[in-house]
Scaffold this motif. Structure first.
Motif, PDB file in Angstrom:
ATOM      1  N   LYS A   1      -4.429  -3.594   3.287  1.00 37.28           N
ATOM      2  CA  LYS A   1      -5.510  -2.616   3.287  1.00 37.28           C
ATOM      3  C   LYS A   1      -6.710  -3.174   4.036  1.00 37.28           C
ATOM      4  O   LYS A   1      -6.874  -4.387   4.138  1.00 37.28           O
ATOM      5  CB  LYS A   1      -5.940  -2.299   1.853  1.00 37.28           C
TER       6      LYS A   1
ATOM      7  N   GLY B   1       0.746   4.118   3.116  1.00 34.94           N
ATOM      8  CA  GLY B   1      -0.440   3.753   3.877  1.00 34.94           C
ATOM      9  C   GLY B   1      -0.468   4.230   5.315  1.00 34.94           C
ATOM     10  O   GLY B   1      -1.534   4.455   5.877  1.00 34.94           O
TER      11      GLY B   1
ATOM     12  N   ASP C   1       0.867  -1.171   0.000  1.00 40.21           N
ATOM     13  CA  ASP C   1       0.000   0.000   0.000  1.00 40.21           C
ATOM     14  C   ASP C   1       0.904   1.221   0.000  1.00 40.21           C
ATOM     15  O   ASP C   1       1.762   1.348   0.839  1.00 40.21           O
ATOM     16  CB  ASP C   1      -0.950   0.005   1.201  1.00 40.21           C
TER      17      ASP C   1
ATOM     18  N   ASP D   1      -3.952  -8.228  -0.837  1.00 44.70           N
ATOM     19  CA  ASP D   1      -4.602  -6.975  -0.453  1.00 44.70           C
ATOM     20  C   ASP D   1      -5.093  -6.999   0.993  1.00 44.70           C
ATOM     21  O   ASP D   1      -5.066  -5.992   1.681  1.00 44.70           O
ATOM     22  CB  ASP D   1      -5.797  -6.681  -1.364  1.00 44.70           C
TER      23      ASP D   1
END
Length: 195
Positions: A172, A47, A44, A168
């Motif tokens: 996230k 992030g 990410d 992912d």
């Protein structure tokens, strides 16, 4: 831990609620005919809201079975999403080299290159492109490391669309519906579900 707030308590309750609702969930190892190693890597970009560092993650499958997973904040701030993804790829390759050494010690041959799935086309293009750009000098070491493993046919990198990216979930926050789509792909089974 040092300054707990009510929002932290709500997150802890959500985790406990999830664990209570899934007591029979687990990773089931199934026998397959081929020993193929596949990894999903992701990052990410910027992030962390505190220091803007990216988080790298990877999931490793051997014969279709999930064997390792990791999520770790990167050591330095990435200046682009491609840089964050290249760092995630380099960390993932280090994990794959460890898996390869384990197979070598067990005297189990790997007949095909280990496959890495990445959802960033620019990072993949930077690795395959032999032309050195000034804008990529800051990731030159990771790029050369990855290119060396590609040329030695130890790994192969393929593009995977973001909606199929399993890593992912380690970088996230994902929705419940996305999680329900990912869980079967991780070969997570519920021993309490009706057959």
């Amino acid at each position: 831990m040092h300054q707990p707030k009510e929002c932290h308590l709500h997150v802890a309750y959500r985790v406990l609620q999830y664990l209570k609702s899934t007591p029979g969930k687990g990773v089931l190892f199934k026998r397959s005919g081929k020993v193929e190693v596949e990894m999903f890597t992701d990052a990410d970009y910027a992030g962390s809201t505190i220091d803007r560092r990216s988080t790298s993650s990877h999931l490793t499958f051997v014969g279709g079975n999930l064997v390792t997973w990791r999520s770790k904040k990167q050591n330095v701030v990435a200046r682009s999403s491609a840089e964050a993804e290249l760092r995630a790829l380099a960390q993932g390759i280090c994990e794959l080299l460890w898996v390869k050494n384990l197979f070598d010690e067990l005297q189990i041959p790997l007949f095909s290159p280990m496959k890495i799935c990445c959802d960033n086309k620019l990072a993949i293009n930077l690795v395959h492109n032999p032309v050195q750009y000034d804008c990529t000098k800051h990731v030159e070491i990771d790029r050369h490391f990855i290119k060396e493993k590609l040329e030695a046919n130890v790994i192969c990198i393929s593009y995977i669309p973001t909606n199929n990216q399993l890593a992912d979930m380690l970088t996230k926050g994902i929705s419940g519906t996305q999680l329900q789509k990912i869980i079967p792909k991780l070969e997570m089974d519920d021993i309490h579900s009706p057959a």
